[in-house]
Design an enzyme around this catalytic site. Structure first.
Site, PDB file in Angstrom:
ATOM      1  N   ASN A   2      -1.000   2.112   5.624  1.00 53.89           N
ATOM      2  CA  ASN A   2      -0.240   0.992   5.047  1.00 53.89           C
ATOM      3  C   ASN A   2      -0.037   0.252   6.381  1.00 53.89           C
ATOM      4  O   ASN A   2       0.528   0.629   7.267  1.00 53.89           O
ATOM      5  CB  ASN A   2       0.875   1.826   4.439  1.00 53.89           C
ATOM      6  CG  ASN A   2       1.846   0.794   4.253  1.00 53.89           C
ATOM      7  OD1 ASN A   2       1.566  -0.376   3.887  1.00 53.89           O
ATOM      8  ND2 ASN A   2       3.349   1.053   4.123  1.00 53.89           N
ATOM      9  N   GLY A   3       0.026  -1.112   6.136  1.00 55.50           N
ATOM     10  CA  GLY A   3       0.228  -2.098   7.306  1.00 55.50           C
ATOM     11  C   GLY A   3      -0.950  -2.883   7.733  1.00 55.50           C
ATOM     12  O   GLY A   3      -2.019  -2.980   6.919  1.00 55.50           O
TER      13      GLY A   3
ATOM     14  N   ARG B 194       3.667  -0.476  -4.913  1.00 57.72           N
ATOM     15  CA  ARG B 194       3.541  -1.184  -3.538  1.00 57.72           C
ATOM     16  C   ARG B 194       2.256  -1.724  -3.284  1.00 57.72           C
ATOM     17  O   ARG B 194       2.001  -2.352  -2.359  1.00 57.72           O
ATOM     18  CB  ARG B 194       3.585   0.005  -2.472  1.00 57.72           C
ATOM     19  CG  ARG B 194       5.011   0.851  -2.486  1.00 57.72           C
ATOM     20  CD  ARG B 194       4.816   1.806  -1.687  1.00 57.72           C
ATOM     21  NE  ARG B 194       4.505   1.504  -0.043  1.00 57.72           N
ATOM     22  CZ  ARG B 194       5.720   1.202   0.698  1.00 57.72           C
ATOM     23  NH1 ARG B 194       6.769   1.227   0.233  1.00 57.72           N
ATOM     24  NH2 ARG B 194       5.268   0.637   1.869  1.00 57.72           N
TER      25      ARG B 194
ATOM     26  N   TRP C 121      -3.075  -2.703  -1.547  1.00 55.14           N
ATOM     27  CA  TRP C 121      -2.700  -3.985  -1.620  1.00 55.14           C
ATOM     28  C   TRP C 121      -3.617  -4.754  -0.709  1.00 55.14           C
ATOM     29  O   TRP C 121      -3.202  -4.856   0.425  1.00 55.14           O
ATOM     30  CB  TRP C 121      -1.214  -4.532  -1.717  1.00 55.14           C
ATOM     31  CG  TRP C 121      -0.966  -6.067  -2.017  1.00 55.14           C
ATOM     32  CD1 TRP C 121      -0.815  -6.424  -3.490  1.00 55.14           C
ATOM     33  CD2 TRP C 121      -1.032  -7.021  -1.166  1.00 55.14           C
ATOM     34  NE1 TRP C 121      -0.574  -7.908  -3.452  1.00 55.14           N
ATOM     35  CE2 TRP C 121      -0.321  -8.229  -1.911  1.00 55.14           C
ATOM     36  CE3 TRP C 121      -1.174  -7.161   0.055  1.00 55.14           C
ATOM     37  CZ2 TRP C 121      -0.485  -9.552  -1.409  1.00 55.14           C
ATOM     38  CZ3 TRP C 121      -0.741  -8.501   0.720  1.00 55.14           C
ATOM     39  CH2 TRP C 121      -0.643  -9.655   0.000  1.00 55.14           C
TER      40      TRP C 121
ATOM     41  N   GLU D 278      16.014 -18.765  -9.579  1.00 53.75           N
ATOM     42  CA  GLU D 278      15.434 -17.516  -9.825  1.00 53.75           C
ATOM     43  C   GLU D 278      14.801 -17.375 -11.229  1.00 53.75           C
ATOM     44  O   GLU D 278      13.915 -16.454 -11.299  1.00 53.75           O
ATOM     45  CB  GLU D 278      16.997 -16.503  -9.602  1.00 53.75           C
ATOM     46  CG  GLU D 278      16.661 -15.087  -9.988  1.00 53.75           C
ATOM     47  CD  GLU D 278      15.656 -14.517  -9.304  1.00 53.75           C
ATOM     48  OE1 GLU D 278      15.280 -14.838  -8.231  1.00 53.75           O
ATOM     49  OE2 GLU D 278      15.269 -13.235  -9.620  1.00 53.75           O
TER      50      GLU D 278
ATOM     51  N   CYS E 151       0.887  -1.137  -0.001  1.00 55.74           N
ATOM     52  CA  CYS E 151       0.077   0.006  -0.118  1.00 55.74           C
ATOM     53  C   CYS E 151       0.826   1.250   0.042  1.00 55.74           C
ATOM     54  O   CYS E 151       2.200   1.200   0.361  1.00 55.74           O
ATOM     55  CB  CYS E 151      -0.804   0.209   1.256  1.00 55.74           C
ATOM     56  SG  CYS E 151      -2.086  -1.355   1.534  1.00 55.74           S
TER      57      CYS E 151
ATOM     58  N   GLU F 278       6.315 -15.649 -11.824  1.00 56.09           N
ATOM     59  CA  GLU F 278       5.755 -14.240 -11.448  1.00 56.09           C
ATOM     60  C   GLU F 278       5.189 -13.454 -12.663  1.00 56.09           C
ATOM     61  O   GLU F 278       4.127 -12.981 -12.406  1.00 56.09           O
ATOM     62  CB  GLU F 278       6.842 -13.702 -10.846  1.00 56.09           C
ATOM     63  CG  GLU F 278       6.495 -12.410  -9.900  1.00 56.09           C
ATOM     64  CD  GLU F 278       8.131 -12.086  -9.354  1.00 56.09           C
ATOM     65  OE1 GLU F 278       7.979 -11.273  -8.404  1.00 56.09           O
ATOM     66  OE2 GLU F 278       9.139 -12.345  -9.927  1.00 56.09           O
TER      67      GLU F 278
ATOM     68  N   LYS G  88      11.194 -15.947 -11.870  1.00 52.45           N
ATOM     69  CA  LYS G  88      10.818 -14.770 -12.775  1.00 52.45           C
ATOM     70  C   LYS G  88       9.846 -15.196 -13.700  1.00 52.45           C
ATOM     71  O   LYS G  88       8.667 -14.514 -13.900  1.00 52.45           O
ATOM     72  CB  LYS G  88      12.082 -14.445 -13.749  1.00 52.45           C
ATOM     73  CG  LYS G  88      13.252 -13.600 -12.785  1.00 52.45           C
ATOM     74  CD  LYS G  88      12.703 -12.261 -12.719  1.00 52.45           C
ATOM     75  CE  LYS G  88      12.054 -12.166 -11.308  1.00 52.45           C
ATOM     76  NZ  LYS G  88      13.135 -12.107 -10.098  1.00 52.45           N
TER      77      LYS G  88
ATOM     78  N   HIS H 277      15.021 -38.511  -9.320  1.00 50.94           N
ATOM     79  CA  HIS H 277      14.624 -38.781  -8.052  1.00 50.94           C
ATOM     80  C   HIS H 277      12.982 -38.306  -7.931  1.00 50.94           C
ATOM     81  O   HIS H 277      12.320 -38.352  -7.110  1.00 50.94           O
ATOM     82  CB  HIS H 277      15.167 -38.118  -6.952  1.00 50.94           C
ATOM     83  CG  HIS H 277      16.633 -38.736  -6.810  1.00 50.94           C
ATOM     84  ND1 HIS H 277      16.963 -39.862  -6.356  1.00 50.94           N
ATOM     85  CD2 HIS H 277      17.830 -38.120  -7.153  1.00 50.94           C
ATOM     86  CE1 HIS H 277      18.245 -40.059  -6.394  1.00 50.94           C
ATOM     87  NE2 HIS H 277      18.834 -39.050  -6.791  1.00 50.94           N
TER      88      HIS H 277
ATOM     89  N   LYS I 203       5.474  -5.015  -4.600  1.00 57.49           N
ATOM     90  CA  LYS I 203       6.830  -4.886  -4.699  1.00 57.49           C
ATOM     91  C   LYS I 203       7.116  -5.204  -3.407  1.00 57.49           C
ATOM     92  O   LYS I 203       8.152  -5.988  -3.159  1.00 57.49           O
ATOM     93  CB  LYS I 203       7.191  -3.457  -5.070  1.00 57.49           C
ATOM     94  CG  LYS I 203       8.610  -3.184  -5.441  1.00 57.49           C
ATOM     95  CD  LYS I 203       9.217  -4.199  -6.363  1.00 57.49           C
ATOM     96  CE  LYS I 203      10.773  -4.043  -6.550  1.00 57.49           C
ATOM     97  NZ  LYS I 203      11.134  -5.107  -7.252  1.00 57.49           N
TER      98      LYS I 203
HETATM   99  O1  M6R Z   1      12.527  -6.217  -0.953  1.00 59.93           O
HETATM  100  P1  M6R Z   1      13.186  -7.830  -0.728  1.00 59.93           P
HETATM  101  O2  M6R Z   1      14.035  -8.067  -1.397  1.00 59.93           O
HETATM  102  O3  M6R Z   1      13.064  -8.243   0.849  1.00 59.93           O
HETATM  103  O4  M6R Z   1      11.849  -8.508  -1.215  1.00 59.93           O
HETATM  104  C1  M6R Z   1      11.906 -10.114  -1.309  1.00 59.93           C
HETATM  105  C2  M6R Z   1      10.907 -10.590  -2.283  1.00 59.93           C
HETATM  106  O5  M6R Z   1       9.500 -10.317  -1.815  1.00 59.93           O
HETATM  107  C3  M6R Z   1      11.064 -10.331  -3.639  1.00 59.93           C
HETATM  108  O6  M6R Z   1      12.480 -10.693  -4.009  1.00 59.93           O
HETATM  109  C4  M6R Z   1      10.075 -10.892  -4.668  1.00 59.93           C
HETATM  110  O7  M6R Z   1      10.305 -12.313  -4.649  1.00 59.93           O
HETATM  111  C5  M6R Z   1      10.200 -10.520  -6.110  1.00 59.93           C
HETATM  112  N1  M6R Z   1       8.851 -10.236  -6.545  1.00 59.93           N
HETATM  113  C6  M6R Z   1      10.959 -11.445  -7.249  1.00 59.93           C
HETATM  114  O8  M6R Z   1      10.934 -11.062  -8.302  1.00 59.93           O
END
Ligand code: M6R
Length: 615
Positions: free
Chosen positions: A100-101, A27, A73, A488, A2, A495, A492, A511, A610
């Protein structure tokens, strides 16, 4: 999660609020709203993006001199107009709140306020704040005191902004566990979740601390400490000149922030390594003045992080063990915080986070301290973040603001920083003779250029994207230090393209996951020319023999034959120690181009935000 903006000025502040919300959309972006004080409190809210709110504002020609705004969010209550902020309390004094929170005791407070006759119009925890302030305002002679009293009754982490119909000349804001800053302009004063939201208006920022409460008027402001509902004396928080430029948060010639951020990686890494690139040796001082002393006592490392940052930690483990000879454990922060791990005072705890706001990482770091770890270090991209503030040592990745939800340049700069950390620790432990240190420095110096040439493979990767976009699943394989890079790559892809992707250490294939392999399951393999290549090749043969189609990212000198079922893209060079960093690039490009073909919202994938500031 948020984003909050508040503004009070001698001009129409609606454009500032909307600009701010657009910048803060990373956010959270499932609904948005604002309240303006103009003939009472005028509220506009929409489900969906800030652009929808902007349309509504234009239709209704909304304007005013003071207001608060929010992009959401959802945590409590579905994303809908009814649950969008600001929330109002109208029974007596009419007030509006953005938040926010999370308010952890919202259920109990809701019942209490309902018993007092307050009627709730939403499913959110935020509405509790609005009614509670209105309730406390009955007994207070000012909004500031009512807010102070109210926050002492709330449990959880929050940043709030509050405005009152009968006193449109001021905004009250408070912070406890979620970021909030003030922006001091020539014609007014502002508040926001982060500096990017206010850059077009001012660069003069005051970062609030947890427990701070502030009053903003168009021509002055005051910050107070607030403890247990008691408003303390006015305090002086320093004014910082933000060195962010608005270029850093503009798209420029790019179509998406993710694309921009992928291509910014050579520069981001060069900035992060700036202090090292001209040096002959790497010193512990890079991590803080106490680093030399702390590192000399360090017997091992515990890395805590989430998502992409966790993957960076997994890569670092290989480096720390191999180069520095130090034991290293890497834990998902949300798991660590609920285990009973055995702490060792001299195991240095390293928190990795792009935002420095991730609730699980922050909580895990604090937990590690309570368990007896003496020292901690943050590797983080946001200078004023909670993580940076709470650690003994810190290294700032200088990637610049990362707006795309999918983390890209933050990851590669984290890796560069972790290699520096490894080098410093190795040197202090006499594991790195000067010639080896010189070769690491030379490799780091070359990294921006190597990243630049790796980006040239984009057209080849793009050619693969159509085929991937037709698939529902994908498997990513890697071995050794490249296994986390496979993880990773899978993260990506899932996501932003919503294709189910799993990563496996390729030795694990037989396995279990080999059962999944058929022509509908593309298998992406990371095949650097390292000591595990022959093992990896055997694993790839296992896939090939079962009709699987392989997409291999190899080094220039990796011996792998192409065929109908084995497609190979070669990176321009063999990067040695930096190989995991370079092998990340094609995987980012693959995810990006597949998402483009699928037409998903690359920068704001569904259901995500984010900075994950809630548990
Ligand atoms: O801000 P941070 O690096 O602590 O965030 C951690 C994860 O939320 C962040 O890396 C998330 O997995 C990304 N959206 C991946 O692309």
């Amino acid at each position: 999660m948020c984003g909050i903006v508040g503004a009070i000025a001698e001009k129409n502040i609606v454009p500032v609020l909307l600009d701010g919300l657009f910048s803060l959309e990373y956010r959270g972006y499932d609904s948005a709203g604002l309240v303006i004080t103009s003939n009472g409190l005028q509220r506009l809210r929409t489900a969906g993006r800030v652009a929808e709110l902007e349309k509504k504002v234009a239709e209704q020609k909304t304007n005013g001199f003071a207001g608060i705004a929010h992009t959401r969010w959802a945590t409590h209550g579905e994303p809908s107009e009814r649950n969008a902020h600001p929330h109002l309390s109208s029974r007596e004094s009419k007030i509006a709140v953005v938040h926010n929170g999370i308010i952890e005791n919202h259920e109990i407070m809701r019942k209490r306020l309902q018993n007092e006759g307050f009627q709730f119009d939403s499913d959110t925890d935020t509405e509790v704040i609005a009614h509670l302030i209105a309730f406390n305002l009955r007994k207070s002679d000012s909004l500031l005191k009512a807010v102070s009293q109210s926050i002492s009754e709330l449990q959880g982490a929050y940043a709030i902004a509050v405005i009152e119909e009968s006193h449109p000349e001021r905004i009250v804001v408070a912070r406890n566990g979620a970021p909030l800053l003030l922006g001091l302009g020539e014609d007014g004063n502002y508040a926001a979740s982060d500096a990017s939201a206010l850059l077009k208006t001012t660069r003069n920022m005051v970062y609030l601390e947890d427990g701070d409460i502030a009053e903003l008027y168009k021509d002055h402001y005051a910050v107070y400490e607030c403890k247990n509902g008691i408003l303390g004396p006015e305090i002086n928080r320093p004014v910082h000149q933000s060195d962010l430029t608005s270029d850093a948060i503009d798209l420029g010639p790019y179509d998406h922030f993710m694309q921009k951020e992928i291509f910014e990686q050579p520069g981001a890494v060069a900035n992060t390594l700036e202090m090292v690139l001209n040096a002959q040796a790497i010193s512990p001082g890079l991590f803080g003045s106490a680093a030399e002393k702390i590192f000399s006592q360090t017997k091992g490392l515990l890395i805590l992080a989430c998502g992409t940052s966790y993957h960076a930690g997994l890569v670092a483990r290989y480096w720390l063990e191999t180069i520095a000879g130090l034991p290293c454990t890497v834990e998902i922060a949300s798991e660590y915080r609920y285990r009973n791990p055995i702490a060792d005072a001299h195991t240095l705890v390293v928190g990795i986070s792009q935002s420095g706001e991730t609730a699980d990482t922050l909580a895990a770091m604090s937990y590690a301290k309570t368990l007896g770890h003496l020292h901690n270090l943050a590797i983080c991209n946001v200078a004023e973040s909670a993580l940076i503030r709470q650690t003994d040592l810190r290294f700032l990745t200088r990637a610049g603001p990362e707006i795309g939800v999918a983390s890209t340049k933050a990851f590669t700069t984290q890796l560069a920083s972790l290699l520096l950390l490894t080098t410093v620790l190795a040197k202090m432990r006499n594991k790195l003779p000067p010639e080896k240190e010189a070769s690491v420095i030379a490799a780091l110096r070359h990294l921006p250029a190597a990243l630049q040439s790796t980006l040239q493979i984009e057209p080849e990767v793009q050619e693969w994207s159509q085929r991937f976009s037709e698939k529902r699943h994908a498997l990513f394989l890697g071995r050794g230090v490249h296994y986390p890079i496979a993880m990773e790559g899978a993260l990506k892809l899932k996501e932003i393209s919503y294709i189910h992707a799993e990563a496996y250490a390729s030795g694990e294939l037989k396995h279990g996951p080999l059962a999944l392999v058929d022509k509908e399951m593309p298998v992406v393999a990371i095949a650097p020319n390292d000591q595990l290549l022959s093992k990896l090749k055997s694993n790839l043969q296992e896939v090939h023999a079962r009709g699987g189609e392989l997409y291999v990212f190899a080094d220039a000198d990796t011996q792998i034959e192409e065929s109908d079922q084995i497609h190979v893209i070669r990176l321009a060079e063999h990067a040695g120690i930096l190989s995991p960093i370079l092998h990340t690039i094609p995987l980012q490009l693959l995810a990006y181009h597949v998402a483009l073909v699928k037409g998903t919202d690359v920068d704001k994938p569904r259901n995500l935000a984010k900075a994950v500031t809630v548990e």
